[in-house]
Motif scaffolding. Structure first.
Motif, PDB file in Angstrom:
ATOM      1  N   SER A 123       2.650  -6.913  11.573  1.00 14.56           N
ATOM      2  CA  SER A 123       1.611  -6.742  12.625  1.00 14.56           C
ATOM      3  C   SER A 123       1.403  -5.346  13.173  1.00 14.56           C
ATOM      4  N   PHE A 124       2.427  -4.880  13.784  1.00  8.85           N
ATOM      5  CA  PHE A 124       2.372  -3.657  14.146  1.00  8.85           C
ATOM      6  C   PHE A 124       1.787  -2.643  13.501  1.00  8.85           C
ATOM      7  N   SER A 125       2.203  -2.579  12.356  1.00  7.19           N
ATOM      8  CA  SER A 125       1.720  -1.363  11.209  1.00  7.19           C
ATOM      9  C   SER A 125       0.244  -1.379  11.060  1.00  7.19           C
ATOM     10  N   GLU A 126      -0.288  -2.697  10.811  1.00  5.54           N
ATOM     11  CA  GLU A 126      -1.774  -3.040  10.841  1.00  5.54           C
ATOM     12  C   GLU A 126      -2.593  -2.547  11.739  1.00  5.54           C
ATOM     13  N   CYS A 127      -2.036  -3.032  12.880  1.00  4.92           N
ATOM     14  CA  CYS A 127      -2.742  -2.631  14.249  1.00  4.92           C
ATOM     15  C   CYS A 127      -2.661  -1.175  14.478  1.00  4.92           C
ATOM     16  N   MET A 128      -1.654  -0.326  14.313  1.00  4.11           N
ATOM     17  CA  MET A 128      -1.439   0.970  14.399  1.00  4.11           C
ATOM     18  C   MET A 128      -2.136   1.577  13.450  1.00  4.11           C
ATOM     19  N   ALA A 129      -2.516   1.288  12.252  1.00  2.00           N
ATOM     20  CA  ALA A 129      -3.331   1.802  11.344  1.00  2.00           C
ATOM     21  C   ALA A 129      -4.992   2.194  11.763  1.00  2.00           C
ATOM     22  N   TYR A 130      -5.382   1.190  12.652  1.00  2.00           N
ATOM     23  CA  TYR A 130      -6.614   1.182  13.065  1.00  2.00           C
ATOM     24  C   TYR A 130      -6.584   2.375  14.021  1.00  2.00           C
TER      25      TYR A 130
END
Length: 241
Positions: A123-130
């Motif tokens: 979840s963290f990785s996907e959010c950070m990617a934005y």
């Protein structure tokens, strides 16, 4: 990046440089980053691979073990990414590869502490990617099953108790994990090949990679069967319930 006592195994290997780094300490991460940048003009890829295991029943769990797995498996990734984003942003490029696990895809018995940390990284990785889209910085996650390593040997476990059901389940899961670890002979090579390919040609947008039969099978079974049928499958074939 590993501790000093482990680094000696790479002393005579060409093109490998070791730096001491504690992912739970932002000061340690900053020190390692500064040492790297003193010797190299740029950093292209960060692979977050630090991780520990904790196999316990919720009732028998230990606060210190819970704190440790959260600090290493999830907050360690957060702190490393936070430290290196400014450099990536300044050089206008960079890629984070965050290693999760099958545990980041599905929920399995005795994963009450390990699985949430891996799913948190997803979840963290996907959010950070934005957040990083405007800076040419991209993010990937990589999931796989048990590799032929010392990871399972080093997993912390709660002590045996007077509760027969708990002891029986722990023995069953231990047996399954050890069996899968010994069977996945080619998985380490497949993981290294994939990581090299990702590093050589990072995707421009967030991407999840599942490597190996176990990870891909779990991924598609969970997606195709849905929660109820997947739950029945685990109860029957893993827990014999």
């Amino acid at each position: 990046m590993i501790c000093r006592s482990q680094a000696t195994v790479f002393e005579n290997v060409p093109n490998i440089k070791c730096y001491e780094l504690d992912v739970t300490s932002f000061d340690s991460i900053e020190k390692a980053k500064n040492e790297i940048l003193q010797e190299h003009k740029s950093i292209d890829v960060i692979i977050n691979n630090a991780g520990i295991g904790y196999r316990s029943f919720v009732e028998l769990s230990d606060d210190d073990k819970i704190d440790a797995i959260v600090k290493v498996n999830w907050l360690g990734v957060v702190k490393v990414c936070r430290a290196f984003i400014p450099h990536f942003r300044q050089q206008k490029k960079g890629h984070f590869i965050n290693i999760t696990s099958i545990a980041g895809l599905v929920n399995l018995p005795l994963g009450s502490f390990y699985h949430p940390t891996k799913q948190a990284v997803e979840s963290f990785s996907e959010c950070m990617a934005y957040e990083l889209l405007d800076f040419n910085i991209s993010v990937s996650t990589v999931q796989f099953g048990n590799t032929p390593s010392n990871f399972q040997k080093n997993v912390s476990k709660c002590a045996k108790s007077s509760i027969h059901s708990y002891n029986e389940m722990m023995d069953s899961i231990d047996g399954i994990m050890n069996k899968k670890t010994s069977e996945n002979h080619d998985l380490s090579t497949a993981i290294l090949d994939k990581l090299y390919k990702i590093a050589e040609n990072p995707p421009r947008r967030f991407h999840k990679y599942a490597i190996g039969f176990d990870a891909n099978m779990m991924k598609y079974l969970r997606k195709i069967l849905g929660y109820r049928l997947f739950d029945r499958l685990i109860r029957r074939y893993v827990l014999s319930r």
